[in-house]
Each structure stands twice: as structure tokens, then as C-alpha cells.
Write a protein that holds these residues in place. Sequence first.
Motif, short mmCIF file in Angstrom:
data_model
loop_
_atom_site.label_atom_id
_atom_site.label_comp_id
_atom_site.label_asym_id
_atom_site.label_seq_id
_atom_site.Cartn_x
_atom_site.Cartn_y
_atom_site.Cartn_z
N TRP A 69 -9.83 61.70 21.48
CA TRP A 69 -10.98 62.59 21.60
C TRP A 69 -11.79 62.61 20.30
O TRP A 69 -11.23 62.50 19.20
CB TRP A 69 -10.55 64.02 21.92
N TYR A 70 -13.08 62.79 20.44
CA TYR A 70 -13.94 62.88 19.27
C TYR A 70 -13.73 64.22 18.55
O TYR A 70 -13.26 65.20 19.14
CB TYR A 70 -15.42 62.77 19.68
N GLU A 77 -15.60 67.45 16.62
CA GLU A 77 -16.85 68.17 16.92
C GLU A 77 -18.04 67.57 16.18
O GLU A 77 -19.13 67.45 16.75
CB GLU A 77 -16.69 69.66 16.56
N LEU A 125 -19.74 64.54 18.03
CA LEU A 125 -20.10 64.59 19.44
C LEU A 125 -21.53 64.12 19.71
O LEU A 125 -21.76 63.31 20.62
CB LEU A 125 -19.91 66.01 19.99
N GLU A 126 -22.48 64.63 18.96
CA GLU A 126 -23.87 64.29 19.28
C GLU A 126 -24.14 62.80 19.07
O GLU A 126 -24.82 62.16 19.90
CB GLU A 126 -24.83 65.13 18.43
N THR A 139 -18.99 73.07 22.76
CA THR A 139 -18.43 71.89 23.42
C THR A 139 -18.60 71.98 24.95
O THR A 139 -18.52 70.96 25.64
CB THR A 139 -16.94 71.73 23.07
N TRP A 198 -21.35 69.69 26.52
CA TRP A 198 -21.04 68.31 26.91
C TRP A 198 -20.04 68.27 28.08
O TRP A 198 -19.59 67.19 28.47
CB TRP A 198 -20.46 67.53 25.74
N LEU A 243 -16.94 69.43 27.96
CA LEU A 243 -15.67 69.04 27.35
C LEU A 243 -14.73 70.22 27.11
O LEU A 243 -13.69 70.07 26.47
CB LEU A 243 -15.92 68.34 26.00
N VAL A 286 -11.74 68.13 22.45
CA VAL A 286 -12.46 67.83 21.21
C VAL A 286 -11.58 68.29 20.07
O VAL A 286 -11.06 69.41 20.09
CB VAL A 286 -13.81 68.58 21.15
#
Length: 271
Positions: free
Chosen positions: A118-119, A121, A124-125, A210, A213, A215, A269
Amino acid sequence: MNKTAVRTLQRFLSDQKTYNGSIDGIRGPKTLAAINATLRNHASQLPDGAERWSDRRRAVACLQLACQLSKIEAGPIDGLWGPQTEYAASVLATLQTTGSKPDPWRDRQPTDANPNNWYREAELEQALGSPTRKPPLTVVPCPWKLALAWDLNTCPSGIGCHELVADSLARILSRAHDHYGPQRLRELGLHRYGGCYNKRRKRGGTHWSTHAWGLAIDWDPAHNKLKWGRDRARLARLEYDTWWRLWEEEGWVSLGRTRNFDWMHVQAVKL
């Protein structure tokens, strides 16, 4: 002594062959008769004068006896409902439903596994695009019946999340259903779904949530409010430990377990 504790007591009475009624959490005449019969069978373990206690106090005493027989420390059999008895009853409930006592949760820290990569935070963008654009969503069916937390008469068939996390979410829901079963999930309030995708910023913050998105998921928000900590949030209780471990093994993060606020919230995330 709440309904969950009464159900735990009824299961014990059933094992003692003194009760054959429903496990409904109601301390009715059948349950009372079974309590009295069981206490008579174990009279030597009761203090003097126990026969004069009120029905409620005798019910608590019977639950304390049940814990003692299962080698769960509940203190003296005094029929008084305090923190030690409440905790012991929750341990007994776990033993009844899973076949083993819970691990010593205070000795353990949330796992930091990330098998799905997982990415974080901050990434994320750049990785998934602007949260102002609707992400690619897919609906993951839930194996137990959900109800919207703010409208319990509305029952969504699944959870609409980012397609990136759909397979992981499906595995977690399946494992939770297998472990707890639909009745226990409902008893725990885990049918109270607080939403996933929501294009908004963090409550109490300026950064994008989050949820924007798809998520993150909220569970039972009425009993796990944003600013509540371990002393108040329902999802901080012992009986939810396995629930959180299932999420953490897939790399999801509980803000409650890691930050001690927003116990309703779990996200795919990393912090």
C-alpha cells in the motif's frame, strides 16, 4: 451486566445441562432457574449468605463461577459487577466462541505488515491522481448483512472501494465472517457500515481524507466517535482484537490502534 454477558452466562448454563432455552441475552425465568440450579451444584464454592442475594447478584456470581471453572481470573465470587468481572466475562466469551482464550493483547503492538505494498499517505496524489476526480471504484460484496450506520433500514449489498484494494477487502471480509459468524458480527455492531468512498477532507484537518480515494472504511461510527480513545470506543475492546489482526495482516491501518483516535476508521494506506 449487559446482554452479551448474559449470553455468555447462558452458554455456560447450557454446558452445565441446567439450561435449554435460547441464547438470547435475556435474564428471564428459565435463565434464573438454571442459575439457581447451577449455584446449588457448586454451593461449596460460594460464600456464606449467597442464597440471600438478589437475582441479579446471583447471576453475576454464576458468571464469576463460570470464569473460575475455566481458570479465568475474575476475583472472588461476590456477585458484584466490576471491571475485573467484566473483563473476565469477555475472556470467557472469546473462549466459548473460538475455543481458546485471547492472546494477551496489552503485550502486543499492531503489526506493520504491508504485503500488498500500500502507498503512504504522502504518495497518494502522485500515485493515484487528484482526489477531486472520482477514482475507479468496484463494489465488494459483504458476506454478512450490512446496514448504513445512520439509517439501519438501508442495507447495502457491498462496499464500494478503489479497485486497487478490492481483492484484499474481499479476503478480510471472508475471514471475518468465517471467524465470527453473522450473529456474532451483528452482536459486535460490525454490520453498522459507516461508508468508504467520500470526496472530502479529513475532519479536523486540511489534507484530503483517504476516503476521497476509496481507500478507507468506517465501522459503527456512533460507538467509535472521532475523538474517543480506548476508554470509550467500542472497537477498542478485547473482543475486537481478531477483527483488527485480520486487517493488519493485509497491511490495513487502524487509526485507533496506532493513534488512539477515530477507532471507526481503517485504511489501506500506510501512515
